[in-house]
Design a protein around this motif. Structure first.
Motif, PDB file in Angstrom:
ATOM      1  N   ARG A   4       9.727 -21.176  -9.812  1.00  0.00           N
ATOM      2  CA  ARG A   4      10.964 -20.479 -10.280  1.00  0.00           C
ATOM      3  C   ARG A   4      10.434 -18.944 -10.639  1.00  0.00           C
ATOM      4  NH1 ARG A   4      11.249 -23.512 -15.032  1.00  0.00           N
ATOM      5  NH2 ARG A   4      10.990 -21.781 -16.620  1.00  0.00           N
ATOM      6  N   VAL A   5      10.934 -18.028 -10.267  1.00  0.00           N
ATOM      7  CA  VAL A   5      10.998 -16.533 -10.904  1.00  0.00           C
ATOM      8  C   VAL A   5      11.886 -16.401 -12.089  1.00  0.00           C
ATOM      9  CG1 VAL A   5      11.190 -14.005 -10.347  1.00  0.00           C
ATOM     10  CG2 VAL A   5      10.333 -15.736  -8.513  1.00  0.00           C
ATOM     11  N   GLU A  18       6.626 -10.037 -10.462  1.00  0.00           N
ATOM     12  CA  GLU A  18       7.418 -11.091 -11.011  1.00  0.00           C
ATOM     13  C   GLU A  18       6.547 -12.192 -11.790  1.00  0.00           C
ATOM     14  OE1 GLU A  18       9.854 -12.045  -6.895  1.00  0.00           O
ATOM     15  OE2 GLU A  18       7.805 -12.676  -6.887  1.00  0.00           O
ATOM     16  N   LEU A  19       7.044 -12.579 -12.827  1.00  0.00           N
ATOM     17  CA  LEU A  19       6.770 -13.665 -13.694  1.00  0.00           C
ATOM     18  C   LEU A  19       7.017 -15.041 -13.330  1.00  0.00           C
ATOM     19  CD1 LEU A  19       5.380 -14.687 -16.383  1.00  0.00           C
ATOM     20  CD2 LEU A  19       7.627 -14.316 -17.339  1.00  0.00           C
ATOM     21  N   CYS A  20       6.237 -15.665 -12.694  1.00  0.00           N
ATOM     22  CA  CYS A  20       6.970 -16.914 -11.983  1.00  0.00           C
ATOM     23  C   CYS A  20       6.257 -18.201 -12.982  1.00  0.00           C
ATOM     24  CB  CYS A  20       5.968 -17.093 -10.797  1.00  0.00           C
ATOM     25  SG  CYS A  20       6.420 -15.762  -9.708  1.00  0.00           S
ATOM     26  N   GLY A  21       6.962 -19.440 -12.936  1.00  0.00           N
ATOM     27  CA  GLY A  21       6.729 -20.576 -13.776  1.00  0.00           C
ATOM     28  C   GLY A  21       7.150 -21.629 -13.026  1.00  0.00           C
ATOM     29  N   GLY A  24       5.477 -25.814 -17.097  1.00  0.00           N
ATOM     30  CA  GLY A  24       4.834 -25.455 -18.035  1.00  0.00           C
ATOM     31  C   GLY A  24       3.678 -24.488 -18.152  1.00  0.00           C
ATOM     32  N   GLN A  25       3.710 -24.132 -16.569  1.00  0.00           N
ATOM     33  CA  GLN A  25       2.449 -23.208 -16.434  1.00  0.00           C
ATOM     34  C   GLN A  25       3.045 -21.903 -15.855  1.00  0.00           C
ATOM     35  OE1 GLN A  25      -0.826 -24.914 -14.622  1.00  0.00           O
ATOM     36  NE2 GLN A  25      -1.670 -25.669 -16.426  1.00  0.00           N
ATOM     37  N   GLY A  26       2.207 -20.645 -15.793  1.00  0.00           N
ATOM     38  CA  GLY A  26       2.898 -19.561 -15.108  1.00  0.00           C
ATOM     39  C   GLY A  26       1.839 -18.518 -14.594  1.00  0.00           C
ATOM     40  N   PHE A  27       2.349 -17.641 -13.785  1.00  0.00           N
ATOM     41  CA  PHE A  27       1.386 -16.651 -13.253  1.00  0.00           C
ATOM     42  C   PHE A  27       2.307 -15.375 -12.957  1.00  0.00           C
ATOM     43  CE2 PHE A  27       3.229 -19.000  -9.487  1.00  0.00           C
ATOM     44  CZ  PHE A  27       3.362 -17.831  -8.631  1.00  0.00           C
ATOM     45  N   VAL A  28       1.742 -14.272 -12.690  1.00  0.00           N
ATOM     46  CA  VAL A  28       2.287 -13.023 -12.203  1.00  0.00           C
ATOM     47  C   VAL A  28       1.742 -12.708 -10.840  1.00  0.00           C
ATOM     48  CG1 VAL A  28       2.398 -10.561 -12.905  1.00  0.00           C
ATOM     49  CG2 VAL A  28       2.004 -12.388 -14.735  1.00  0.00           C
TER      50      VAL A  28
END
Length: 62
Positions: A4-5, A18-21, A24-28
């Motif tokens: 999800r963004v 966009e910050l995506c997740g 419990g983890q994420g990436f840009v």
């Protein structure tokens, strides 16, 4: 896994972030419409991804 963004920069510019997740983890993710490329950082803890996204917004990213 559904990504999800969570947050994003304005879409009127040629380069957007966009910050995506997920889970419990994420990436840009960086999208350059002029070059037609999409790149993303490595998956990391959500807090670290949020920090990196904040640095991008403030112009402090390395």
């Amino acid at each position: 896994m559904r990504i999800r963004v969570v947050s994003w920069t304005r879409g009127c510019r040629p380069t957007t972030y966009e910050l995506c997740g997920a889970a419990g983890q994420g990436f840009v993710r960086r999208t350059d419409r002029d070059m037609r490329t999409v790149h993303g950082t490595s998956w990391t803890l959500t807090a670290a991804a949020r920090h990196a996204f904040g640095q991008i917004l403030r112009g402090e990213a390395p």
